[in-house]
Design a protein around this motif. Structure first.
Motif, PDB file in Angstrom:
ATOM      1  N   UNK A  81      31.123  42.880  33.262  1.00  0.00           N
ATOM      2  CA  UNK A  81      32.054  42.000  32.547  1.00  0.00           C
ATOM      3  C   UNK A  81      33.444  42.118  33.170  1.00  0.00           C
ATOM      4  N   UNK A  82      33.883  43.335  33.443  1.00  0.00           N
ATOM      5  CA  UNK A  82      35.193  43.534  34.065  1.00  0.00           C
ATOM      6  C   UNK A  82      35.270  42.935  35.455  1.00  0.00           C
ATOM      7  N   UNK A  86      38.003  39.961  35.750  1.00  0.00           N
ATOM      8  CA  UNK A  86      39.145  40.203  36.622  1.00  0.00           C
ATOM      9  C   UNK A  86      38.943  39.523  37.978  1.00  0.00           C
ATOM     10  N   UNK A  87      37.706  39.452  38.440  1.00  0.00           N
ATOM     11  CA  UNK A  87      37.418  38.774  39.696  1.00  0.00           C
ATOM     12  C   UNK A  87      37.725  37.292  39.632  1.00  0.00           C
ATOM     13  N   UNK A  95      43.014  31.637  45.383  1.00  0.00           N
ATOM     14  CA  UNK A  95      42.694  30.282  45.847  1.00  0.00           C
ATOM     15  C   UNK A  95      43.803  29.278  45.582  1.00  0.00           C
ATOM     16  N   UNK A  96      44.624  29.519  44.544  1.00  0.00           N
ATOM     17  CA  UNK A  96      45.563  28.474  44.120  1.00  0.00           C
ATOM     18  C   UNK A  96      47.038  28.811  44.262  1.00  0.00           C
ATOM     19  N   UNK A 108      43.349  44.813  41.843  1.00  0.00           N
ATOM     20  CA  UNK A 108      43.337  44.387  40.450  1.00  0.00           C
ATOM     21  C   UNK A 108      41.900  44.196  39.947  1.00  0.00           C
ATOM     22  N   UNK A 109      41.046  43.635  40.782  1.00  0.00           N
ATOM     23  CA  UNK A 109      39.638  43.467  40.395  1.00  0.00           C
ATOM     24  C   UNK A 109      38.965  44.825  40.227  1.00  0.00           C
TER      25      UNK A 109
END
Length: 131
Positions: A81-82, A86-87, A95-96, A108-109
């Motif tokens: 889930x994490x 986070x991914x 990407x943005x 962070x992931x």
């Protein structure tokens, strides 16, 4: 008391404490170095509160239920889930956004995966011990 409340409360406390230590002490300078110009001066408490109260609920629902799974499966599902939560956040930012470093996305992931696994492990232990 609802069978999910105690594990939820455990996950809420663990995620809150771990993220407070991570963001406020351990990795504070890392985030400033990576995305300092994009950070707000003061935390916006409403979105933070929504995340910190909602995420542990999702974590418990997705990792611990249905009840009766082996502890190791619950912990692995919490880590998953994490990783996904986070991914998705970090990969979407990568990407943005113009200035979202790959290093930040990876750290962070990894952090989200670890913190979710730890919160899920404590929540699973509480569920097995007290429910």
């Amino acid at each position: 008391m609802n069978a999910a409340f105690k594990p939820y409360l455990a996950a809420l406390i663990v995620m809150g404490v771990l993220d407070a230590l991570w963001l406020g002490v351990i990795a504070k300078d890392f985030y400033r170095e990576q995305i300092g110009a994009q950070m707000v001066e003061q935390i916006r408490w409403a979105p933070a509160a929504i995340f910190y109260f909602a995420y542990p609920a999702a974590l418990v629902a997705l990792a611990l239920f249905p009840a009766g799974q082996p502890f190791s499966h619950q912990v692995a599902r919490a880590a998953l889930v994490g990783l996904v939560a986070y991914g998705v956040y970090d990969l979407t930012n990568l990407a943005t956004l113009r200035h979202w470093p790959v290093r930040l996305a990876l750290v962070d992931t990894a952090w989200g995966t670890f913190a979710s696994m730890a919160a899920g492990a404590v929540a699973a232990w509480v569920a097995q011990k007290f429910n």
